[in-house]
Enzyme design. Structure first.
Site, short mmCIF file in Angstrom:
data_model
loop_
_atom_site.label_atom_id
_atom_site.label_comp_id
_atom_site.label_asym_id
_atom_site.label_seq_id
_atom_site.Cartn_x
_atom_site.Cartn_y
_atom_site.Cartn_z
N LYS A 204 14.46 30.51 -4.25
CA LYS A 204 15.47 29.81 -3.46
C LYS A 204 16.86 30.43 -3.72
CE LYS A 204 17.61 25.41 -2.53
NZ LYS A 204 17.71 24.00 -2.73
N GLU A 210 13.26 35.34 -14.35
CA GLU A 210 11.87 35.78 -14.40
C GLU A 210 11.49 36.53 -13.13
OE1 GLU A 210 12.96 32.71 -15.16
OE2 GLU A 210 11.63 31.68 -16.56
N GLY A 263 13.69 23.08 -4.29
CA GLY A 263 12.67 24.02 -4.79
C GLY A 263 11.28 23.41 -4.84
N ARG A 264 11.15 22.24 -5.47
CA ARG A 264 9.82 21.64 -5.63
C ARG A 264 9.34 20.94 -4.35
NH1 ARG A 264 13.51 19.48 -8.82
NH2 ARG A 264 14.16 17.31 -8.61
N GLU A 349 9.82 16.84 -12.92
CA GLU A 349 11.14 17.43 -12.68
C GLU A 349 11.98 16.48 -11.82
OE1 GLU A 349 12.03 21.95 -12.57
OE2 GLU A 349 12.12 21.38 -10.47
N HIS A 380 -16.02 16.96 -20.24
CA HIS A 380 -16.55 17.53 -21.48
C HIS A 380 -15.43 17.88 -22.44
CE1 HIS A 380 -20.54 17.69 -19.68
NE2 HIS A 380 -19.87 17.94 -18.57
N LYS A 504 17.83 27.52 -20.26
CA LYS A 504 18.00 28.81 -19.56
C LYS A 504 19.28 29.49 -20.04
CE LYS A 504 16.26 27.69 -14.96
NZ LYS A 504 16.64 27.57 -13.56
O1 F6P Z 1 13.80 26.00 -13.50
C1 F6P Z 1 13.89 25.06 -12.50
C2 F6P Z 1 13.91 25.62 -11.11
O2 F6P Z 1 15.20 25.59 -10.61
C3 F6P Z 1 12.95 24.85 -10.23
O3 F6P Z 1 13.47 23.66 -9.80
C4 F6P Z 1 12.66 25.85 -9.17
O4 F6P Z 1 11.54 25.47 -8.45
C5 F6P Z 1 12.49 27.08 -10.00
O5 F6P Z 1 13.45 26.96 -11.02
C6 F6P Z 1 12.65 28.40 -9.28
O6 F6P Z 1 13.94 28.58 -8.74
P1 F6P Z 1 14.21 29.66 -7.62
O7 F6P Z 1 13.40 29.31 -6.44
O8 F6P Z 1 15.68 29.58 -7.32
O9 F6P Z 1 13.82 31.00 -8.15
#
Ligand code: F6P
Length: 547
Positions: A204, A210, A263-264, A349, A380, A504
């Site tokens: 987003k 990452e 995002g979610r 979240e 199990h 972060k």
């Molecule tokens: O770490 C939290 C977060 O902001 C989530 O809410 C989001 O889904 C994820 O990181 C990824 O963020 P982005 O889509 O900006 O890479």
């Protein structure tokens, strides 16, 4: 002094009811409440939900209806629908439902621009989907692998949709790379061939560390394979197209979505491009329409007949009045193996918050821990605790009546197991039953006592006729609205996620401290920048940094 989020009279009524519920249990409710299954079951069209094996009761419902009045629940639902800025800490509206139905059930939005954006965003996604399909069809080497690079909301929903809705014999594989841990990336790259691989970076913000690091490393892999300008071949999905462009993705390869899609909550947007490329845009549209149908239920049904309200009511009652700390979700369908990960982010979240909407500390429990797995595997492993552990864990069983394979015996067994577990959790097994089962075999008293199951453990059953795109859409929309309702009960903002920021930020301070080869205490300069960390972290830093 701040106003309590639950009035004293509601709190007292719920505390009183909880005392009798703890003493009475669930089994007893069936003998006094003969039509309980009919009364507390809901047919959402795409799936059926049975709440009768929980502590739900007319008394509980009456109290929560009063509570809903006191907190103006219906007005809050309307504020969501009307596009008010209910994400008050970030001053944003929550409008992702517009991606499922622009008309939004005919209820007018306060902002025409937003409707236009939603329409344009959906049209752009469909257009770009077709363009990409066309480009792919012209390639010399057919695409066999898609690497979807994204994390959290930029991956979990898409992965779920891909796994749940792809044909079992689909020729394209989508690999989801989220983690910065390169063991995952190295493993995936070892399975792909450069000529047949498509890369889609999804973020987003297009700033997530990452995602950018993984994209860099995949670009290096392309370069090592002789591709000079790999980014020219990558696609990006983002709400920040200029950032993706600055990163090096060509404008034509950027698919954007509006910033008002959280995002979610972004599985409904172009974030799901990689899944759509495999399942086809028609199925993706059906997925959206299933969600829209559930939206209609949520927006139009009054609380007493609103399945999302009632499920959230139970979640709230359990954590606040019956000492519940976690809720478990068990999908009896392998294709839903990523559902728990998806719901963990959605619920925790959204509602794992310790501040009320006005910034005051919360005065009640918020999100339980959400966990679970896939049946029958879980039977199990963790089911021992579910049946005989000391914590009350409400559980949810998701069953699919008709499979998409021909191995009928497997499926019968799968369904039988799921149903049997819900019956066992309710009924339990008392000493008299054990005595009668073991009347002849001389089982010791000690062994008999170990076989006692208290029963009265709450479970909800969700039954899908088939795992269709519509059913999946409806199911996920149901969980979203349930999460919203809980947030209203707890008086929290379900749409920000400030709690993920601190770690972060500190990671960016820690990383340079790992660079020196010398132990950290030995380096004056490093010691200086390490100031502010606690002794435990400093000690760990010295061990990691000295390797
Ligand atoms: O770490 C939290 C977060 O902001 C989530 O809410 C989001 O889904 C994820 O990181 C990824 O963020 P982005 O889509 O900006 O890479």
């Amino acid at each position: 002094m701040s106003i309590p989020s639950i009035s004293t009279s509601i709190r007292n009524s719920l505390e009183e009811l909880a005392i009798s519920d703890k003493a009475g249990g669930i089994k007893a409710k069936f003998s006094v409440d003969l039509d309980r299954v009919d009364r507390f079951s809901f047919d959402f069209g795409q799936f059926y939900m049975d709440l009768s094996k929980t502590h739900i009761s007319q008394e509980l419902l009456s109290i929560y209806l009063k509570f809903a009045n006191e907190i103006d629940f219906v007005a809050k639902r309307e504020a969501l629908l009307a596009g008010e800025r209910i994400n008050n800490s970030e001053d944003r509206s929550v409008l992702h439902t517009l991606l499922r139905d622009i008309s939004n059930q005919g209820i007018s939005m306060s902002d025409d621009d937003v409707l236009a954006q939603a329409k344009a965003s959906k049209a752009q996604f469909v257009d770009q989907y077709h363009q990409i399909q066309q480009q792919l069809s012209k390639r010399e080497h057919a695409i066999k692998d898609i690497i979807h690079v994204g994390i959290g909301g930029s991956s979990l929903g898409t992965q779920l949709v891909f796994e749940a809705l792809k044909d079992l014999n689909s020729s394209i594989k989508v690999h989801f790379i989220g983690n910065i841990d390169a063991h995952q990336l190295v493993d995936v790259l070892s399975q792909c061939e450069l000529a047949n691989t498509l890369v889609i970076g999804v973020s987003k913000t297009f700033t997530t560390a990452e995602t950018l690091q993984n994209l860099d490393s995949i670009a290096d892999w392309f370069k090592a394979g002789g591709v000079n300008n790999p980014l020219a071949h990558f696609y990006a999905v983002t709400a920040a197209p200029s950032k993706a462009h600055d990163y090096g993705i060509p404008s034509n390869n950027i698919v954007s979505f509006p910033t008002w899609v959280g995002g979610r909550y972004s599985v409904w947007s172009s974030v799901s491009l990689s899944a759509a490329l495999v399942i086809g845009i028609e199925k993706f549209e059906e997925f959206l329409s299933g969600a829209a149908a559930l939206d209609k239920h949520f927006y139009t049904q009054s609380p007493e007949t609103n399945g999302c309200f009632l499920a959230a009511m139970l979640d709230h009652y359990y954590v606040n009045f019956l000492c519940v700390k976690s809720r478990a979700i068990f999908a009896y369908d392998f294709r839903l193996r990523s559902l728990v990960d998806y719901l963990q982010q959605l619920e925790t979240e959204s509602n794992g918050k310790d501040r009320q909407r006005n910034g005051d500390p919360v005065d009640q429990q918020t999100s339980p821990v959400v966990w679970g797995g896939v049946g029958t595997d879980v039977q199990h492993s963790v089911f021992q605790m579910l049946h005989q552990g000391t914590s009350l864990i409400p559980s949810e069983f998701i069953l699919v009546r008709d499979p998409d394979h021909d191995l009928v015996e497997h499926h019968k067994e799968l369904l039988a197991n799921g149903l049997a577990q819900t019956a066992a959790l309710l009924e339990g097994q008392d000493k008299a039953q054990i005595d009668s089962i073991h009347a002849q075999d001389g089982l010791t008293d000690l062994a008999k006592r170990a076989k006692i199951f208290s029963g009265d453990r709450p479970s909800t059953t969700i039954l899908l006729d088939r795992l269709t795109p519509k059913a999946l859409g409806a199911l996920l929309a149901f969980y979203e609205h349930r999460t919203f309702c809980f947030g209203v009960f707890a008086n929290i903002n379900s749409y920000d996620q400030m709690g993920v920021e601190l770690g972060k930020r500190l990671a960016t301070q820690v990383k340079p401290l790992l660079d020196p080869v010398k132990p950290i205490q030995d380096s004056e300069q490093t010691q200086k920048s390490a100031e502010g960390f606690d002794p435990s972290t400093l000690s760990l830093l010295s061990k990691v940094g000295s390797s």
